[in-house]
Design a protein around this motif. Structure first.
Motif, PDB file in Angstrom:
ATOM      1  N   LEU A  85       1.134  -1.246  -0.136  1.00 21.73           N
ATOM      2  CA  LEU A  85      -0.103  -0.185  -0.045  1.00 21.73           C
ATOM      3  C   LEU A  85       0.829   1.351  -0.125  1.00 21.73           C
ATOM      4  O   LEU A  85       2.246   1.278   0.778  1.00 21.73           O
ATOM      5  CB  LEU A  85      -0.721   0.425   1.290  1.00 21.73           C
ATOM      6  N   VAL A  86       1.100   1.974  -0.562  1.00 23.86           N
ATOM      7  CA  VAL A  86       1.348   3.686  -1.159  1.00 23.86           C
ATOM      8  C   VAL A  86       0.873   4.233   0.210  1.00 23.86           C
ATOM      9  O   VAL A  86      -0.701   4.189   0.505  1.00 23.86           O
ATOM     10  CB  VAL A  86       1.218   4.045  -1.759  1.00 23.86           C
ATOM     11  N   LEU A  87       1.275   4.982   1.101  1.00 20.41           N
ATOM     12  CA  LEU A  87       1.203   6.073   2.170  1.00 20.41           C
ATOM     13  C   LEU A  87       1.317   7.288   1.825  1.00 20.41           C
ATOM     14  O   LEU A  87       2.351   8.085   1.491  1.00 20.41           O
ATOM     15  CB  LEU A  87       0.680   5.468   3.454  1.00 20.41           C
ATOM     16  N   CYS A  88       0.792   8.416   1.200  1.00 19.93           N
ATOM     17  CA  CYS A  88       1.840   9.355   0.875  1.00 19.93           C
ATOM     18  C   CYS A  88       1.133  10.684   1.545  1.00 19.93           C
ATOM     19  O   CYS A  88      -0.050  11.180   1.225  1.00 19.93           O
ATOM     20  CB  CYS A  88       1.232   9.803  -1.237  1.00 19.93           C
ATOM     21  N   ALA A  89       2.271  11.877   1.493  1.00 21.07           N
ATOM     22  CA  ALA A  89       1.919  13.241   1.589  1.00 21.07           C
ATOM     23  C   ALA A  89       2.673  14.538   1.586  1.00 21.07           C
ATOM     24  O   ALA A  89       3.984  13.934   0.460  1.00 21.07           O
ATOM     25  CB  ALA A  89       1.486  12.913   3.305  1.00 21.07           C
ATOM     26  N   GLY A 155      -0.392  15.294   7.087  1.00 25.18           N
ATOM     27  CA  GLY A 155      -1.047  15.042   6.752  1.00 25.18           C
ATOM     28  C   GLY A 155       1.327  13.544   7.067  1.00 25.18           C
ATOM     29  O   GLY A 155       0.790  12.379   7.050  1.00 25.18           O
ATOM     30  N   LEU A 156       1.999  14.637   6.566  1.00 26.41           N
ATOM     31  CA  LEU A 156       3.149  14.330   6.975  1.00 26.41           C
ATOM     32  C   LEU A 156       3.535  13.933   7.816  1.00 26.41           C
ATOM     33  O   LEU A 156       3.699  12.733   8.705  1.00 26.41           O
ATOM     34  CB  LEU A 156       4.214  15.179   6.692  1.00 26.41           C
ATOM     35  N   CYS A 202      -2.458   0.634  -5.250  1.00 32.68           N
ATOM     36  CA  CYS A 202      -2.883   1.625  -4.783  1.00 32.68           C
ATOM     37  C   CYS A 202      -3.446   2.058  -2.847  1.00 32.68           C
ATOM     38  O   CYS A 202      -1.221   1.698  -2.566  1.00 32.68           O
ATOM     39  CB  CYS A 202      -4.365   1.196  -4.575  1.00 32.68           C
ATOM     40  N   GLY A 203      -3.266   2.906  -2.295  1.00 34.93           N
ATOM     41  CA  GLY A 203      -2.789   3.485  -1.180  1.00 34.93           C
ATOM     42  C   GLY A 203      -3.621   4.835  -0.696  1.00 34.93           C
ATOM     43  O   GLY A 203      -5.342   4.927  -1.209  1.00 34.93           O
ATOM     44  N   LEU A 204      -3.322   5.414   0.470  1.00 35.97           N
ATOM     45  CA  LEU A 204      -4.056   6.279   0.401  1.00 35.97           C
ATOM     46  C   LEU A 204      -3.529   7.820   0.190  1.00 35.97           C
ATOM     47  O   LEU A 204      -1.986   7.800   0.553  1.00 35.97           O
ATOM     48  CB  LEU A 204      -4.161   7.237   1.910  1.00 35.97           C
ATOM     49  N   THR A 205      -3.735   8.850  -0.044  1.00 39.63           N
ATOM     50  CA  THR A 205      -3.324  10.311   0.045  1.00 39.63           C
ATOM     51  C   THR A 205      -3.600  10.784   1.431  1.00 39.63           C
ATOM     52  O   THR A 205      -5.363  10.470   1.937  1.00 39.63           O
ATOM     53  CB  THR A 205      -3.002  11.205  -1.425  1.00 39.63           C
TER      54      THR A 205
END
Ligand SMILES: [Zn+2]
Length: 419
Positions: A85-89, A155-156, A202-205
């Motif tokens: 999974l991506v976690l993005c900020a 987010g970070l 896939c993942g989240l921003t």
């Protein structure tokens, strides 16, 4: 071990707030006029700090390109087959308001009244109604001279805290790819992200706003350019001969439906928005933004503009109108629909954090839209930040806590679903 989080322990939350405040104090305003990457060298300072924080949090490998970071975290427990999974900020802040010398102000027990800051800045709950949801809780603002930068330093800080919770509570999870990028606010958010190191689809921003809100739909965006050539004649002898390109713009604009401009649109409406005009009576360019949630409707809008240009051209002998259309970004929904389980999990994750989930379409673009073009579907999770990009920006710590808990739950439920 507590795999599903309804809340975050006071100790970890206080570290998360410190982390947020530390990031917020670093000046990272991006600059759309700059051609370098990152657009401002000051973003590199935060990038270095984030890189070392991610290392401390257990990243196995960190890839960096012009300040953009991709940090890989291995799976934990019996989850090696769980898809990553991506976690993005993003680390930059918007240029509309100064981000230099941010001094976060804490209101530990907000009493429901107006918040008065320097420069006569007032955050009034009458205008910022969400504030009243947080009476009695901890609110963070800037000092009135700058923005706060919860977009997207919240987010970070949330993502770093998620990694801390997964590790310290030994929660089983699949591989995680943390992406911290530069220049999101100037729409170059993924230009220099080392995408070759991202395996997740896939993942989240974590770059949203009010508590409970998750987003997975945004505008399709096209920029339309008209190049209008009029007919020049000396004004003294122009009768029935001159065709003034400036008048042609009037004619052209009058053929667009008045209820399809941004000032008359909301929700899932699309629009035409004239944004730039430049030229003379003989040679003029007009630029319009065209927006629509449906790709099919976008093509219909483009055809309408071509028809209008043709009609104007045909009504005035000697006139020429060239039009061209340029795609800026697309609705990420189509990419996310390939991962229907993710949308279900996000909803459940927010519910399990004790918050009612809701979603609204984004009337704009997002990093997620650019990732979607590369085949990576990212749902946007709330952070608890409000009144972004201005001196009235504020962050609810209560909502920030729920953002962290919801994101941990997404990771955890995703692992459960796939192991
Ligand atoms: Zn943002």
């Amino acid at each position: 071990m507590k795999e599903i989080q309804n809340s975050v322990s006071p100790e970890i939350l206080s570290q998360a707030v410190d982390r947020f405040v530390g990031y917020a104090k670093i000046w990272t305003t991006s600059d759309g006029e700059s051609t370098s990457s990152p657009s401002t060298a000051r973003q590199l300072e935060l990038s270095k700090i984030l890189s070392s924080d991610l290392k401390v949090l257990g990243a196995k490998e960190i890839f960096e390109k012009n300040g953009n970071l991709v940090a890989k975290f291995s799976s934990r427990g019996p989850c090696s087959n769980v898809p990553p999974l991506v976690l993005c900020a993003h680390m930059d802040t918007a240029a509309e308001c100064s981000g230099k010398g941010v001094l976060p102000q804490h209101i530990y027990e907000y009493d429901g009244s107006s918040i008065h800051l320097k420069n006569d800045v007032v955050i009034d709950p009458k205008d910022s109604k969400e504030l009243l949801r947080y009476v009695g809780t901890h609110i963070i603002t800037g000092d009135g001279t700058t923005l706060l930068g919860s977009d997207d330093k919240a987010g970070l800080a949330a993502i770093c805290t998620v990694m801390q919770i997964l590790e310290s509570q030994n929660i089983p999870h699949g591989p995680i790819e943390v992406v911290f990028n530069t220049d999101e606010e100037i729409a170059r958010g993924i230009a220099d992200v080392p995408l070759e190191h991202i395996e997740a689809r896939c993942g989240l921003t974590v770059d949203g706003q009010e508590m409970g809100l998750y987003e997975y739909e945004n505008f399709n965006a096209v920029t339309a350019h008209f190049h209008i050539h009029g007919v020049a004649v000396h004004p003294g002898s122009a009768k029935n001969k001159m065709v003034n390109a400036i008048q042609l713009v009037n004619t052209l604009m009058s053929l667009l439906p008045g209820n399809e401009f941004p000032e008359a649109s909301e929700g899932k409406d699309g629009f035409f928005c004239p944004v730039h005009i430049d030229g003379t009576m003989t040679d003029l360019t007009l630029t319009l933004l065209v927006r629509d949630f449906s790709e099919e409707n976008m093509y219909i809008r483009i055809e309408r503009l071509k028809t209008i240009a043709k009609a104007v051209e045909n009504s005035f002998p000697g006139v020429r109108i060239e039009c061209s259309f340029e795609w800026s970004y697309r609705n990420m929904r189509a990419t996310l629909e390939k991962h229907p389980e993710l949308l279900e999990i996000v909803k459940e994750a927010i519910e399990k954090a004790g918050v009612t989930p809701h979603n609204t379409p984004i009337r704009g673009g997002t990093d997620g839209a650019h990732f979607a073009e590369k085949g990576i579907g990212l749902v946007n999770m709330f952070t608890g930040g409000h009144e972004l990009h201005g001196p009235k920006e504020w962050l609810s710590v209560a909502a920030f806590e729920k953002s962290i808990a919801s994101t941990v739950n997404v990771v955890s439920l995703w692992a459960k679903k796939h192991s």
